[in-house]
Design a protein around this motif. Structure first.
Motif, short mmCIF file in Angstrom:
data_model
loop_
_atom_site.label_atom_id
_atom_site.label_comp_id
_atom_site.label_asym_id
_atom_site.label_seq_id
_atom_site.Cartn_x
_atom_site.Cartn_y
_atom_site.Cartn_z
N PRO A 291 0.82 -1.22 0.00
CA PRO A 291 0.00 0.00 0.00
C PRO A 291 0.85 1.27 0.00
O PRO A 291 0.46 2.29 -0.58
N LEU A 292 2.03 1.21 0.61
CA LEU A 292 2.90 2.38 0.61
C LEU A 292 3.39 2.70 -0.80
O LEU A 292 3.48 3.87 -1.19
N ALA A 293 3.71 1.66 -1.58
CA ALA A 293 4.17 1.89 -2.96
C ALA A 293 3.09 2.59 -3.77
O ALA A 293 3.37 3.47 -4.60
N ALA A 294 1.82 2.20 -3.55
CA ALA A 294 0.71 2.86 -4.25
C ALA A 294 0.58 4.31 -3.78
O ALA A 294 0.37 5.22 -4.59
N ALA A 295 0.70 4.52 -2.48
CA ALA A 295 0.59 5.88 -1.93
C ALA A 295 1.71 6.77 -2.46
O ALA A 295 1.50 7.97 -2.72
N ASP A 296 2.90 6.21 -2.64
CA ASP A 296 4.02 6.99 -3.17
C ASP A 296 3.74 7.44 -4.60
O ASP A 296 4.14 8.53 -5.02
N PHE A 297 3.04 6.60 -5.36
CA PHE A 297 2.67 7.01 -6.72
C PHE A 297 1.75 8.22 -6.67
O PHE A 297 1.93 9.19 -7.42
N PHE A 298 0.76 8.20 -5.80
CA PHE A 298 -0.17 9.32 -5.70
C PHE A 298 0.55 10.60 -5.25
O PHE A 298 0.23 11.69 -5.71
N LEU A 299 1.51 10.46 -4.37
CA LEU A 299 2.26 11.64 -3.91
C LEU A 299 3.04 12.24 -5.07
O LEU A 299 3.05 13.46 -5.26
N TYR A 300 3.70 11.38 -5.85
CA TYR A 300 4.44 11.91 -7.00
C TYR A 300 3.49 12.56 -8.00
O TYR A 300 3.76 13.66 -8.52
N ALA A 301 2.38 11.90 -8.28
CA ALA A 301 1.41 12.44 -9.24
C ALA A 301 0.87 13.79 -8.77
O ALA A 301 0.64 14.70 -9.58
N ALA A 302 0.68 13.96 -7.46
CA ALA A 302 0.19 15.21 -6.93
C ALA A 302 1.19 16.34 -7.12
O ALA A 302 0.81 17.51 -7.27
N GLU A 303 2.47 16.02 -7.15
CA GLU A 303 3.51 17.04 -7.25
C GLU A 303 3.90 17.36 -8.68
O GLU A 303 4.50 18.40 -8.95
N ASP A 304 3.58 16.49 -9.63
CA ASP A 304 3.94 16.69 -11.02
C ASP A 304 2.82 17.44 -11.75
O ASP A 304 1.66 17.01 -11.73
N ALA A 411 2.79 9.24 3.85
CA ALA A 411 2.67 9.46 2.41
C ALA A 411 1.28 10.00 2.06
O ALA A 411 1.14 10.91 1.24
N SER A 412 0.25 9.46 2.70
CA SER A 412 -1.13 9.90 2.42
C SER A 412 -1.36 11.33 2.89
O SER A 412 -1.97 12.15 2.19
N ALA A 413 -0.86 11.65 4.08
CA ALA A 413 -1.01 13.01 4.60
C ALA A 413 -0.24 14.01 3.73
O ALA A 413 -0.72 15.11 3.46
N ALA A 414 0.97 13.62 3.27
CA ALA A 414 1.75 14.50 2.42
C ALA A 414 1.05 14.74 1.09
O ALA A 414 1.03 15.86 0.56
N THR A 415 0.44 13.69 0.53
CA THR A 415 -0.32 13.84 -0.72
C THR A 415 -1.50 14.78 -0.53
O THR A 415 -1.77 15.64 -1.37
N LEU A 416 -2.19 14.64 0.58
CA LEU A 416 -3.32 15.52 0.90
C LEU A 416 -2.85 16.97 0.99
O LEU A 416 -3.51 17.89 0.47
N ASP A 417 -1.72 17.17 1.62
CA ASP A 417 -1.13 18.51 1.76
C ASP A 417 -0.85 19.13 0.39
O ASP A 417 -1.20 20.28 0.12
N VAL A 418 -0.21 18.36 -0.49
CA VAL A 418 0.14 18.86 -1.82
C VAL A 418 -1.12 19.15 -2.65
O VAL A 418 -1.24 20.21 -3.27
N LEU A 419 -2.05 18.21 -2.65
CA LEU A 419 -3.27 18.40 -3.44
C LEU A 419 -4.08 19.59 -2.94
O LEU A 419 -4.71 20.30 -3.73
N ALA A 420 -4.08 19.82 -1.63
CA ALA A 420 -4.81 20.96 -1.07
C ALA A 420 -4.27 22.27 -1.62
O ALA A 420 -5.02 23.24 -1.81
N GLY A 421 -2.97 22.31 -1.89
CA GLY A 421 -2.37 23.52 -2.43
C GLY A 421 -2.70 23.75 -3.89
O GLY A 421 -2.50 24.85 -4.40
N VAL A 422 -3.19 22.72 -4.58
CA VAL A 422 -3.50 22.85 -6.01
C VAL A 422 -5.01 22.91 -6.26
O VAL A 422 -5.50 23.74 -7.02
N TYR A 423 -5.74 22.04 -5.59
CA TYR A 423 -7.20 21.95 -5.79
C TYR A 423 -7.92 22.13 -4.45
O TYR A 423 -8.56 21.21 -3.94
#
Length: 947
Positions: A291-304, A411-423
């Motif tokens: 599950p962490l590997a999947a979450a890492d994908f979402f984090l990268y996608a959120a930043e790109d 990883a999930s919290a970091a993705t949420l943080d990044v996405l919040a800054g965009v959407y």
């Protein structure tokens, strides 16, 4: 694979196997020590590595060596590890027959029925390739690929070979990509690895994907040509039930996204569903890395940026998954519930993280963290660029501490943080139901997760959340009293994320929200749980940063200082580090407000009690010295009562460190001391000298006397620091030198003959630089500045160095590969040098003046710039013709100074007027030339300088 001609002596083999087993046994220390000694003797034999290789690869009859089956396995494992270490440290000195024997026989261990032996053999083989080079083991790679692809070979042999190949790829990424005799191993390897992803063995598939992942980030041509083929294979493998393969699929997709996002975006719909399925497949899985590997994908996608856009339509589906993934796992919940009130327990040594000296700029860039979102943590485990044939040694470090491990929750919290800054709007609307359902949930893990989510979206969703903040802040402040220490801990962090909003409200708003927030966090700094103390202190440091000058209110400072004093009395060793950060952040942002005698009397005694307790050799000295540097700067003359003993101790630390450094140079067996002791001590000396400043009616302390009378002499030691191989040490030493030039020049003057050659050497861009790519420029910057400060006071004592300094500074002005700030510092230093050396510089003015004046144009008017332009004017007065071709630039700078409303001294004003009058006499069309500046600047010149 048969062993070559060399054969072991049966008795020697039996003895070595026995010694290896006994060396691992802790039941009989005497036997263990004897065995270790005998192994040490055995290593003197030229055949020892042959024996180790034989033991590793031969499934010998246990009775033949007098061991049980279990003991023989231990002996073989120990032999393989010892062989690997011998290859690593002694391959170059190995006899050629031994090398040949190992190369001929080692791969046999990959066919062993025991997985442990196969694994250890693979590690030893990878080390051998690393030491011998790709071409130094002829036939190795083809043999390994043949073992994996041989359909008639046993499956465990294929798996052992694929595991060894993975290790070789990890250790030799660059070497495999090079061309040898017209051929590149990677051209053969990449298609083979893609083919192995269709292997019947799940283990071979996973190893093949992992091996490909090693090369994907590098964008090698053969890799890029095969990306579409690989992506198709990943989609074909997606339905496998094997966790390891699915994990590697997630990682491979992420790596493809990194190098070619355009190949991923058309498949985003299916990938989102697949990754969500992996991230939420917590029940029944054995590997939490999936599950962490999947979450890492979402984090990268959120930043790109490209992937962000493709991800947007799926946010209503993704955000709830991210939120659920922030809940602590069952294992973590059990661990947390066993912890509780521990504030009175002493810290274990292993609980205290290693400390390193940090520059002020770097310290301010570090995000506050309280086991919440790590905003900079995107794939922190990714390897940096490695040198030829190297893989950095893995260090356990913080991996033993669950709180420090990168995991699904972070990883999930970091993705949420990044996405919040965009959407922000979409993210908050999909977060709101979760907050409503969980903020007051009966189970603390759910409450904690909701608070974490609220903190994660704080910065990105601020505009959307703001109307609800009064209610939410009141809730969070009340939440600081939660029965669960974990909830109190995350609430501190979340409040810190909203401190920017609270600290900038109007006075009524501050009374309602900022003061209760500050009070609540301060109280939690004395919580009965150390983790809450740490989170509260970190949150308060964040609040201090955001509130900035707002905290100058004496009422605020008094409450804060009193609470900090109580923390010094209560905290154990670990939390002292974050407390130092709180104190120095307060000092940095409220500055002279701390000079209130009551505040000084509150803060300094507890700091000094800690100062007395910490030993000179403790790594706690780094943050303590840094903290005192900020405090000394803020207190200014009020620091005088504490200055002498602190100054003396810094001198002692520097002296001891330099002595130890010399001992380490003379004796390689002696461990070199940490240069951070020098950096932090030099910085504190600098802060004390600045704080004490010049003697005055308000400050009778004689700083020159302090520097002169302290033993050992500071400048004698400074000479060694100015040529220290460590760039950070030199940078701090030059900063101290500049401050000494300003405040204690009479004490510095006798040492100029030793110091000036070192400055000249540092300013020479042709000198080889020590340290990181950026560090030498920072050092040279400080050297330029200190040279300018010395010039202002040394005057004619600079004469022996003027010609060389002019050449070095002119080279800096014209260098293309240096930062603009360095050129500007060089221009200022050259101008200040010219004040007392104008006669020497005048013949060269036509050469250096154009570039110097162009550089000056980019510098704001300050006292230093006025002084530098005074020097240029002095040179122009002596050789006015030399500046005729850049006359407008010269008078333009003088006009800018006149227009700046700066407090120009009489001396500078007279120099500027004199040079203008000189040109007025020299140039018949002077008034018309002035119009080239524009009417406004021409009028300023006339009015300011009486033209």
């Amino acid at each position: 694979m048969a062993h070559s001609e060399w054969q072991p002596q049966e008795e020697q083999l039996r003895q070595l196997a026995g010694y290896l087993v006994e060396s691992l046994s802790s039941r009989d220390p005497n036997s263990q020590k004897k065995a270790e000694l005998m192994i040490k003797h055995a290593k003197a034999s030229p055949d020892v590595d042959n024996y180790l290789c034989y033991l590793t690869t031969s499934a010998t009859d246990p009775h033949a060596v007098g061991l049980s089956k279990t003991s023989l396995l231990s002996a073989r494992s120990a032999a393989s590890i010892m062989l690997k270490n011998d290859v690593k440290h002694g391959y170059k000195s190995m006899h050629e027959p031994t090398r040949a024997y190992i190369k001929s026989n080692l791969l046999a261990g990959l066919s062993d029925e025991n997985p442990q032996i196969r694994n250890y053999t693979g590690i030893a083989a990878a080390e051998l390739v690393r030491q011998a080079g790709i071409m130094g083991w002829q036939g190795f790679l083809p043999n390994l690929l043949s073992m994996i692809g041989n359909g008639s070979a046993a499956q465990h042999t294929q798996e052992g070979a694929s595991n060894a190949l993975l290790k070789v790829c990890e250790d030799n990424r660059k070497a495999l990509s090079r061309t040898y005799h017209g051929e590149c191993p990677l051209e053969t390897l990449i298609p083979k690895l893609i083919g192995f992803t269709s292997h019947q063995s799940k283990k071979v598939k996973a190893n093949a994907l992992s091996s490909l992942d090693v090369f994907l980030p590098e964008k090698y041509p053969i890799v890029m040509r095969n990306l579409d083929t690989l992506l198709s294979r990943l989609f074909e493998l997606a339905n496998t039930q094997d966790e390891e393969v699915r994990k590697q699929i997630c990682r491979s997709v992420l790596h493809i996204a990194e190098v070619s996002a355009g190949r991923i975006t058309p498949h985003m719909s299916g990938l989102v569903d697949y990754m969500i399925a992996q991230q939420t497949s917590l029940d029944g899985i054995e590997d939490p890395e999936l599950p962490l590997a999947a979450a890492d994908f979402f984090l990268y996608a959120a930043e790109d940026e490209q992937l962000q856009r493709a991800l947007e339509p799926y946010l209503p589906k993704l955000v709830p998954v991210l939120l659920e993934s922030t809940i602590y796992s069952e294992e973590d919940v059990l661990r947390k519930e066993q912890e509780g009130e521990d504030a009175e327990q002493e810290d274990r040594e292993q609980d205290i993280k290693p400390q390193f000296a940090v520059t002020k700029a770097a310290r301010n860039a570090q995000p506050s963290q309280a086991n919440g979102v790590n905003g900079n943590a995107t794939l922190e485990y990714a390897e940096e660029d490695l040198s030829e044939g190297e893989l950095e040694e893995y260090e356990e470090g913080d991996e033993d501490d669950p709180e420090e491990q990168w995991n699904l929750r972070k990883a999930s919290a970091a993705t949420l943080d990044v996405l919040a800054g965009v959407y922000s709007e979409v993210v908050f609307q999909n977060t709101l139901p979760y907050l409503r359902n969980n903020l007051t949930h009966k189970d603390w893990p759910n409450r904690e997760s909701a608070v974490l989510a609220l903190g994660a979206v704080a910065e990105g969703c601020m505009d959307v959340i703001e109307p609800n903040l009064p209610e939410l802040i009141r809730f969070l402040i009340e939440n600081l009293k939660d029965s669960s220490y974990v909830v109190r801990q995350i609430t501190c962090w979340a409040l810190g994320r909203y401190s920017q909003w609270a600290s900038h409200l109007d006075e009524d708003g501050k009374q309602q929200y900022f003061l209760p927030m500050m009070d609540g966090i301060l109280k939690r700094m004395l919580d009965g749980n150390k983790s809450v103390q740490e989170a509260a202190a970190s949150a308060f440091a964040n609040l201090e940063e955001k509130a900035n000058k707002q905290l100058e209110n004496p009422m605020y400072c008094e409450v804060i200082a009193e609470q900090f004093a109580k923390c010094f009395a209560r905290y154990k060793d670990r939390n002292m580090f974050i407390l130092y950060d709180c104190v120095q952040t307060l000092a940095e942002h409220v500055g002279p407000s701390l000079q209130n005698p009551k505040l000084v009397a509150t803060l300094m005694p507890p700091i000094l009690r800690r100062w007395d307790k910490v030993s000179d050799a403790s790594r706690e000295m780094f943050p303590l010295l840094e903290c005192l540097s900020y405090v000394a700067t803020a207190l200014g003359p009020s620091f005088a009562p504490y200055a002498i003993p602190i100054f003396q101790r810094c001198i002692n630390i520097i002296f001891s460190n330099l002595q130890d450094s010399l001992a380490a140079v003379q004796n390689p067996a002696y461990e070199a001391p940490d240069p951070d002791f020098l950096v932090t001590s030099l910085d504190l000396l600098s802060a004390i000298i600045q704080a004490l400043g010049f003697p005055s009616a308000a400050n009778s302390h004689d700083t020159v006397k302090l520097v002169r009378e302290t033993e050992p002499n500071m400048f004698d030691m400074m000479v060694f620091c100015l040529e220290n191989p460590n760039a950070d040490v030199r940078q701090s030493a030059y900063a101290l030198l500049g401050d000494c030039a300003i405040y204690v020049y009479p004490a510095l003057a006798p040492f100029l003959e030793k110091i000036m050659p070192l400055i000249i050497k540092q300013l020479d861009l042709n000198e080889p630089a020590s340290g990181s790519d950026e560090a030498p420029f920072a050092v040279t910057n400080n050297a330029c500045w200190s040279c300018g400060e010395i010039s202002m006071r040394a005057r004619t004592s600079m004469t022996p160095y003027v010609e060389t300094l002019l050449q070095s500074m002119y080279a800096i002005l014209n260098a293309e590969n240096v930062p603009a700030s360095l050129r500007e510092n060089a221009a200022i230093a050259m101008g200040r040098l010219a004040i007392s050396s104008a006669d020497m510089l005048a013949p060269h003015v036509a050469t250096f003046a154009p570039m110097l004046l162009r550089t000056m144009k980019n510098i704001q008017v300050t006292e230093e710039k006025i002084q530098a332009m005074q020097g240029v004017a002095e040179v122009a007065k002596r050789n006015p013709g030399g500046l005729q071709h850049c006359f407008l630039e010269l008078i333009g700078q003088i006009a800018e100074i006149g227009a700046s409303q700066s407090n120009i001294g009489n001396e500078e004003h007279q120099v500027f007027r004199n040079v203008l009058m000189e040109y007025k006499k020299l140039l018949p069309d002077f008034d018309r030339a002035l119009q080239g500046l524009g009417p406004e600047n021409a009028e300023i010149l006339k009015a300011t300088y009486g033209l």
